[in-house]
Design a protein around this motif. Structure first.
Motif, PDB file in Angstrom:
ATOM      1  N   GLU A  52       0.927  -1.089   0.071  1.00  0.00           N
ATOM      2  CA  GLU A  52       0.153  -0.105   0.108  1.00  0.00           C
ATOM      3  C   GLU A  52       0.883   1.267   0.087  1.00  0.00           C
ATOM      4  O   GLU A  52       2.074   1.264   0.273  1.00  0.00           O
ATOM      5  CB  GLU A  52      -0.994   0.099   1.184  1.00  0.00           C
ATOM      6  N   MET A  53       0.258   2.346  -0.329  1.00  0.00           N
ATOM      7  CA  MET A  53       0.997   3.607  -0.426  1.00  0.00           C
ATOM      8  C   MET A  53       1.783   3.601   1.016  1.00  0.00           C
ATOM      9  O   MET A  53       0.913   3.585   2.083  1.00  0.00           O
ATOM     10  CB  MET A  53       0.266   4.769  -0.417  1.00  0.00           C
ATOM     11  N   GLU A  54       3.050   4.188   1.007  1.00  0.00           N
ATOM     12  CA  GLU A  54       3.616   4.524   2.252  1.00  0.00           C
ATOM     13  C   GLU A  54       4.362   5.967   2.038  1.00  0.00           C
ATOM     14  O   GLU A  54       4.582   6.414   1.067  1.00  0.00           O
ATOM     15  CB  GLU A  54       4.741   3.762   2.581  1.00  0.00           C
ATOM     16  N   ALA A  55       4.522   6.653   3.098  1.00  0.00           N
ATOM     17  CA  ALA A  55       5.365   7.809   3.241  1.00  0.00           C
ATOM     18  C   ALA A  55       6.474   7.789   4.279  1.00  0.00           C
ATOM     19  O   ALA A  55       6.236   7.162   5.080  1.00  0.00           O
ATOM     20  CB  ALA A  55       4.454   9.210   3.702  1.00  0.00           C
ATOM     21  N   VAL A  64       7.512   9.045  -0.841  1.00  0.00           N
ATOM     22  CA  VAL A  64       6.185   8.653  -1.152  1.00  0.00           C
ATOM     23  C   VAL A  64       6.355   7.153  -1.925  1.00  0.00           C
ATOM     24  O   VAL A  64       6.820   7.432  -3.026  1.00  0.00           O
ATOM     25  CB  VAL A  64       5.366   9.405  -1.645  1.00  0.00           C
ATOM     26  N   VAL A  65       6.089   5.998  -1.538  1.00  0.00           N
ATOM     27  CA  VAL A  65       6.269   4.904  -2.337  1.00  0.00           C
ATOM     28  C   VAL A  65       4.956   4.204  -2.554  1.00  0.00           C
ATOM     29  O   VAL A  65       4.150   4.180  -1.579  1.00  0.00           O
ATOM     30  CB  VAL A  65       7.168   3.987  -1.423  1.00  0.00           C
ATOM     31  N   LEU A  68       3.918  -1.428  -7.150  1.00  0.00           N
ATOM     32  CA  LEU A  68       4.421  -1.181  -8.484  1.00  0.00           C
ATOM     33  C   LEU A  68       3.154  -1.342  -9.417  1.00  0.00           C
ATOM     34  O   LEU A  68       2.982  -0.479 -10.179  1.00  0.00           O
ATOM     35  CB  LEU A  68       5.174  -2.398  -8.581  1.00  0.00           C
ATOM     36  N   GLY A  69       2.355  -2.272  -9.071  1.00  0.00           N
ATOM     37  CA  GLY A  69       0.963  -2.238  -9.858  1.00  0.00           C
ATOM     38  C   GLY A  69       0.164  -1.187  -9.918  1.00  0.00           C
ATOM     39  O   GLY A  69      -0.310  -0.797 -10.868  1.00  0.00           O
ATOM     40  N   LEU A  70      -0.094  -0.803  -8.822  1.00  0.00           N
ATOM     41  CA  LEU A  70      -1.184   0.488  -8.662  1.00  0.00           C
ATOM     42  C   LEU A  70      -0.381   1.617  -9.176  1.00  0.00           C
ATOM     43  O   LEU A  70      -0.860   2.524  -9.782  1.00  0.00           O
ATOM     44  CB  LEU A  70      -0.947   0.760  -7.192  1.00  0.00           C
ATOM     45  N   LEU A  84      -4.600   7.923   0.476  1.00  0.00           N
ATOM     46  CA  LEU A  84      -4.431   7.036   1.784  1.00  0.00           C
ATOM     47  C   LEU A  84      -4.861   7.956   2.797  1.00  0.00           C
ATOM     48  O   LEU A  84      -4.043   8.835   3.028  1.00  0.00           O
ATOM     49  CB  LEU A  84      -2.997   6.322   1.703  1.00  0.00           C
ATOM     50  N   ASP A  85      -5.661   7.199   3.682  1.00  0.00           N
ATOM     51  CA  ASP A  85      -5.869   7.796   4.945  1.00  0.00           C
ATOM     52  C   ASP A  85      -5.573   7.057   6.018  1.00  0.00           C
ATOM     53  O   ASP A  85      -6.221   6.055   6.450  1.00  0.00           O
ATOM     54  CB  ASP A  85      -7.442   8.405   5.133  1.00  0.00           C
TER      55      ASP A  85
END
Length: 126
Positions: A52-55, A64-65, A68-70, A84-85
């Motif tokens: 999932e998205m990460e910071a 911000v990562v 790959l597919g997304l 992302l919340d």
């Protein structure tokens, strides 16, 4: 690529060239220089190592990562944004957006020549 920080939220806005580079290389990087050689770097990256998205913030760099597919699906489609919340106290809320051309002519005059994504949601309001 533009960075906006407001409270506990972080937003990255990418123009067409940014999105293209991100799709081709898996990374988009910018930095701002401060006096005495200091600089803040911010990146948007894709990785097969996250789900999932990460910071992350470390050594004067905001990363911000995206999975790959997304990342590939977003960058190669008409999809406008990713968000992302996170749970409380686990990092900022994140919003990644494509930078659309303004619908107001006076707004486009303030930043001429920008490489925004064409706005398919309306025509000029001026």
């Amino acid at each position: 690529m533009k960075l906006r920080i407001h409270g506990d939220s972080l937003r990255l806005r990418l123009n067409r060239s940014d999105v293209k580079q991100f799709l081709e290389t898996g990374i988009r990087k910018e930095s701002i220089q401060f006096g005495s050689g200091s600089k803040l770097t911010y990146t948007l990256e894709s990785s097969s190592q996250v789900s999932e998205m990460e910071a992350h913030y470390s050594q004067d760099c905001i990363r911000v990562v995206l999975p790959l597919g997304l990342a590939q699906e977003w960058a190669s489609s008409d999809r406008i944004s990713l968000s992302l919340d996170p749970a409380e106290n686990s990092g900022p809320s994140l919003l990644i957006e494509k930078d659309f051309k303004c619908l107001h002519d006076e707004d486009s005059k303030t930043e001429p020549g920008l490489d925004q994504v064409p706005n398919k949601f309306g025509r000029s309001l001026a």
